[in-house]
Design an enzyme around this catalytic site. Structure first.
Site, PDB file in Angstrom:
ATOM      1  CG  ASP A   7      -1.490  -1.332   1.287  1.00  0.00           C
ATOM      2  OD1 ASP A   7      -1.873  -1.444   1.101  1.00  0.00           O
ATOM      3  OD2 ASP A   7      -1.579  -1.693   2.741  1.00  0.00           O
ATOM      4  CE1 TYR A  65       2.869  -6.122   3.932  1.00  0.00           C
ATOM      5  CE2 TYR A  65       2.877  -8.829   4.057  1.00  0.00           C
ATOM      6  CZ  TYR A  65       2.672  -7.807   3.264  1.00  0.00           C
ATOM      7  OH  TYR A  65       2.739  -7.703   2.114  1.00  0.00           O
TER       8      TYR A  65
END
Length: 230
Positions: A7, A65
């Site tokens: 993103d 992540y």
């Protein structure tokens, strides 16, 4: 072809790109050839010729992540652009202060194979995904990192999982709502944690096609030894 998208505002310690060239270029020459076409905030650490069947996205077997946040203390100046200051975020001001123990327990509850439909955008396919682990590590000075490993993640999945767990920990959502969202996909008024705290830490491949050695994964050459890569 990238291993996946990140993103806007999300950082990547290890993004993997596969490409085909219409000329024979030695891998050692690629960084110099490609650098003029990269933006200043993108660096190329390793370039090599992978096994013939390698594909950055379709060969990937998993990703990790890391989401950085501070609890009980404001972030240091070095970490401020890369960590969510929980105490200062208006969305997370609830009945109680978020504790590391509470947050870690909620994240651990998300581990398993399930449809995380309550935690991602409808633009991502609705299917079962496996979250192999979700832990919270203390980095010192009030800084923590939520580490999530899995076989794949839908759009915004990590940000919604971490953000919604923070809302539950703050007493803004009930634990029953958290369980229903995980087990039955029941929608909840979750929270998409801000992008700046998230880092794509690692992309993993089966050993037969993995282009990277253990040393390159542990210490990628040329990677800055500073937040958010530490």
């Amino acid at each position: 072809m990238p291993s996946g998208r990140t993103d806007r505002g999300v950082h990547a310690r290890m993004q993997v790109i596969s490409l085909r060239l219409n000329e024979d270029v030695a891998p050692a020459e690629l960084p110099q050839r490609l650098s003029p076409f990269l933006s200043p905030d993108v660096g190329l650490c390793v370039a090599k010729r992978p096994p013939g069947s390698f594909h950055a996205q379709w060969s990937a077997s998993g990703k990790e992540y890391r989401y950085r946040l501070t609890l009980g203390a404001p972030p240091s100046e070095a970490w401020r652009p890369y960590a969510l200051d929980v105490a200062e975020d208006a969305t997370l001001q609830g009945e109680r202060a978020v504790t590391p123990e509470r947050l870690e327990a909620l994240l651990a509850r998300a581990v398993g194979t399930r449809d995380f439909t309550a935690f991602h955008e409808r633009s991502s396919p609705q299917k079962a995904r496996t979250l192999a682990s979700a832990t919270l590590r203390e980095r010192g000075g009030g800084l923590y990192e939520a580490c999530l490993e899995g076989d794949g993640f839908a759009r915004y999945q990590v940000r919604y999982l971490v953000g919604s767990a923070l809302k539950v920990a703050a007493g803004l959502l009930s634990e029953e709502q958290w369980h229903a969202a995980l087990d039955a996909g029941t929608s909840l008024a979750g929270f998409k944690a801000p992008a700046h705290g998230l880092v794509l830490w690692e992309v993993r491949y089966p050993s037969a096609v993995d282009p990277f050695g253990p040393g390159e994964r542990l210490h990628p050459p040329g990677l800055p030894d500073s937040p958010p890569f530490t």
